[in-house]
Design a protein around this motif. Structure first.
Motif, PDB file in Angstrom:
ATOM      1  N   ARG A  32       0.856  -1.183   0.000  1.00 30.53           N
ATOM      2  CA  ARG A  32       0.000   0.000   0.000  1.00 30.53           C
ATOM      3  C   ARG A  32       0.890   1.230   0.000  1.00 30.53           C
ATOM      4  NH1 ARG A  32      -1.103   2.901   4.605  1.00 30.53           N
ATOM      5  NH2 ARG A  32      -0.211   2.150   6.581  1.00 30.53           N
ATOM      6  N   PRO A  33       0.452   2.283  -0.690  1.00 33.19           N
ATOM      7  CA  PRO A  33       1.265   3.503  -0.732  1.00 33.19           C
ATOM      8  C   PRO A  33       1.253   4.229   0.602  1.00 33.19           C
ATOM      9  CG  PRO A  33      -0.823   3.873  -1.828  1.00 33.19           C
ATOM     10  CD  PRO A  33      -0.774   2.412  -1.481  1.00 33.19           C
ATOM     11  N   ARG A  34       2.279   5.025   0.820  1.00 34.74           N
ATOM     12  CA  ARG A  34       2.366   5.881   1.990  1.00 34.74           C
ATOM     13  C   ARG A  34       2.555   7.318   1.525  1.00 34.74           C
ATOM     14  NH1 ARG A  34       3.750   3.173   6.811  1.00 34.74           N
ATOM     15  NH2 ARG A  34       3.447   5.228   7.772  1.00 34.74           N
ATOM     16  N   ALA A  35       2.158   8.256   2.366  1.00 29.87           N
ATOM     17  CA  ALA A  35       2.331   9.676   2.055  1.00 29.87           C
ATOM     18  C   ALA A  35       3.694  10.131   2.568  1.00 29.87           C
ATOM     19  CB  ALA A  35       1.213  10.498   2.701  1.00 29.87           C
ATOM     20  N   TYR A  36       4.495  10.687   1.668  1.00 30.08           N
ATOM     21  CA  TYR A  36       5.850  11.099   2.011  1.00 30.08           C
ATOM     22  C   TYR A  36       6.044  12.595   1.801  1.00 30.08           C
ATOM     23  CZ  TYR A  36       7.446   6.228   2.001  1.00 30.08           C
ATOM     24  OH  TYR A  36       7.635   4.907   2.267  1.00 30.08           O
ATOM     25  N   ARG A  37       7.025  13.110   2.504  1.00 29.18           N
ATOM     26  CA  ARG A  37       7.546  14.452   2.253  1.00 29.18           C
ATOM     27  C   ARG A  37       9.044  14.280   2.000  1.00 29.18           C
ATOM     28  NH1 ARG A  37       5.790  16.470   6.369  1.00 29.18           N
ATOM     29  NH2 ARG A  37       7.572  16.699   7.763  1.00 29.18           N
ATOM     30  N   GLU A  87       2.438  10.517  -2.711  1.00 24.32           N
ATOM     31  CA  GLU A  87       2.226   9.149  -2.297  1.00 24.32           C
ATOM     32  C   GLU A  87       3.160   8.269  -3.107  1.00 24.32           C
ATOM     33  OE1 GLU A  87      -1.852   7.949  -2.492  1.00 24.32           O
ATOM     34  OE2 GLU A  87      -2.151   8.533  -0.392  1.00 24.32           O
ATOM     35  N   ALA A  88       3.771   7.294  -2.450  1.00 20.13           N
ATOM     36  CA  ALA A  88       4.740   6.440  -3.125  1.00 20.13           C
ATOM     37  C   ALA A  88       4.744   5.060  -2.498  1.00 20.13           C
ATOM     38  CB  ALA A  88       6.136   7.051  -3.045  1.00 20.13           C
ATOM     39  N   VAL A  89       5.201   4.069  -3.279  1.00 22.61           N
ATOM     40  CA  VAL A  89       5.405   2.730  -2.729  1.00 22.61           C
ATOM     41  C   VAL A  89       6.896   2.420  -2.596  1.00 22.61           C
ATOM     42  CG1 VAL A  89       3.208   1.774  -3.492  1.00 22.61           C
ATOM     43  CG2 VAL A  89       5.172   1.701  -5.043  1.00 22.61           C
ATOM     44  N   LEU A  90       7.710   3.015  -3.445  1.00 27.11           N
ATOM     45  CA  LEU A  90       9.163   2.827  -3.369  1.00 27.11           C
ATOM     46  C   LEU A  90       9.836   4.170  -3.131  1.00 27.11           C
ATOM     47  CD1 LEU A  90       9.926   0.417  -6.364  1.00 27.11           C
ATOM     48  CD2 LEU A  90      10.021  -0.148  -3.937  1.00 27.11           C
ATOM     49  N   ASP A 102       3.968  11.697   5.823  1.00 22.60           N
ATOM     50  CA  ASP A 102       2.899  12.651   6.074  1.00 22.60           C
ATOM     51  C   ASP A 102       1.602  11.951   6.465  1.00 22.60           C
ATOM     52  OD1 ASP A 102       3.965  15.146   5.910  1.00 22.60           O
ATOM     53  OD2 ASP A 102       3.524  15.482   3.804  1.00 22.60           O
ATOM     54  N   ASP A 103       1.655  10.701   6.856  1.00 22.02           N
ATOM     55  CA  ASP A 103       0.436  10.013   7.264  1.00 22.02           C
ATOM     56  C   ASP A 103       0.607   9.445   8.673  1.00 22.02           C
ATOM     57  OD1 ASP A 103       1.778   7.535   7.164  1.00 22.02           O
ATOM     58  OD2 ASP A 103       1.244   7.223   5.076  1.00 22.02           O
ATOM     59  N   ARG A 104      -0.429   8.821   9.174  1.00 18.32           N
ATOM     60  CA  ARG A 104      -0.416   8.288  10.534  1.00 18.32           C
ATOM     61  C   ARG A 104      -0.290   6.771  10.546  1.00 18.32           C
ATOM     62  NH1 ARG A 104      -5.079  11.927  13.631  1.00 18.32           N
ATOM     63  NH2 ARG A 104      -4.101  13.968  13.256  1.00 18.32           N
ATOM     64  N   GLY A 105       0.248   6.233   9.512  1.00 20.33           N
ATOM     65  CA  GLY A 105       0.434   4.795   9.442  1.00 20.33           C
ATOM     66  C   GLY A 105       1.550   4.327  10.353  1.00 20.33           C
ATOM     67  N   PRO A 106       1.852   3.035  10.324  1.00 25.23           N
ATOM     68  CA  PRO A 106       2.939   2.495  11.157  1.00 25.23           C
ATOM     69  C   PRO A 106       4.268   3.172  10.821  1.00 25.23           C
ATOM     70  CG  PRO A 106       1.624   0.738  10.170  1.00 25.23           C
ATOM     71  CD  PRO A 106       1.183   2.000   9.518  1.00 25.23           C
TER      72      PRO A 106
END
Length: 302
Positions: free
Chosen positions: A180-185, A196-199, A269-273
């Motif tokens: 699943r993608p994550r939000a990055y800065r 949003e990126a996966v790699l 930039d997200d609240r994931g693990p």
């Protein structure tokens, strides 16, 4: 010129081949007239501590490591910016650092011969390459993973029955189920972007996993870092992209963006693990993390 050498050995590297290769290296160096002192420990942390202590007490002319990329990684953390040359006898599962340095990476005997040649003149034959300083207080020489690629790295480290590229491919196939993608800065030098990126991969060198060329244009002596960003992909798209990393053609895919800079900051930039970044295949630190290339920080034999 006879050199005073420390030979740091990971006995478990290469499924136990490290111990034998370490003995071969010490014997060959001594036979050539060098003063070679073997050093080993049951784990990387203790080997690094022993190496630090030895260099502090009695600095050698060079350090030779016998092991995989993880063993080279610990030596980089001891030797960066010291001017003490590093020799490599690769016996790990991937040996990407030796590969990217243009050193023998599949034959320990050939690597030992290369060291003997480098040490055979009046002055050791060396080359200065870049290393990467991190805000976690650690260095790396090859590649940092901070996305799906980090999860694959963690999975591969737990897999003992396979080695090299097959191990990384198997880890990808297992980890892709939770993709699943994550939000990055991401900040590269002064350019910040949110996406949003996966790699998310930062390469000082070109490959990981036994020749998977994630950042194919990265060079270890150009004073720059190559950054790979892969936009959200479906599982089947990622699996179709995977074979292309072996020749670097994945960088032409519409989902892949390549950046280049000297300083890179990665945050979520997200609240994931929490995401733990891996460097040279070893766990480094949770994000956020800033990495900076230091030109010529590492001196390499051969």
């Amino acid at each position: 010129m006879a050199a005073r050498l420390v030979v740091a050995v990971n006995p478990a590297a290469g499924r136990g081949r490290g111990a034998e290769s370490g003995r071969r290296a010490v014997d060959a160096l001594r036979a050539a007239g060098h003063e070679a002192h073997g050093l080993d420990a049951p784990d990387a942390a203790r080997l690094e501590a022993l190496l630090r202590d030895r260099i502090r007490r009695d600095p050698p002319d060079a350090v030779v490591v016998v092991g995989g990329d993880g063993t080279v990684h610990l030596a980089v953390n001891v030797l960066a910016q010291t001017g003490t040359p590093l020799g490599i006898v690769p016996v790990g599962t991937g040996n990407d650092l030796a590969r990217c340095l243009g050193l023998p990476h599949e034959d320990p005997g050939a690597a030992i011969d290369r060291l003997l040649t480098a040490l055979g003149g009046e002055v050791p034959r060396t080359r200065d390459v870049d290393a990467v300083r991190t805000s976690a207080g650690r260095w790396f020489a090859g590649m940092l993973s901070a996305g799906f690629d980090a999860a694959v790295n963690a999975r591969a480290n737990r897999m003992q029955r396979l080695s090299g590229t097959p191990r990384y491919v198997a880890a990808v196939l297992l980890e892709v189920l939770g993709l699943r993608p994550r939000a990055y800065r991401i900040t590269t030098d002064r350019d910040t972007r949110r996406l949003e990126a996966v790699l998310v991969t930062v390469g000082n060198s070109a490959s990981i996993g036994g020749g998977m060329r994630l950042t194919p244009d990265a060079r270890m002596d150009d004073g720059l870092l190559d950054v790979l960003l892969a936009a959200p992909l479906k599982r089947v798209q990622l699996l179709r992209l995977l074979p292309k990393v072996f020749d670097g053609s994945h960088v032409l895919d519409e989902h892949v963006e390549m950046l280049r800079g000297r300083v890179v900051t990665i945050d979520t930039d997200d609240r994931g693990p929490a995401i733990t970044a891996y460097a040279d295949g070893e766990p480094l630190a949770p994000l956020p993390l800033t990495v900076e290339v230091v030109p010529g920080a590492l001196r390499v034999l051969g």
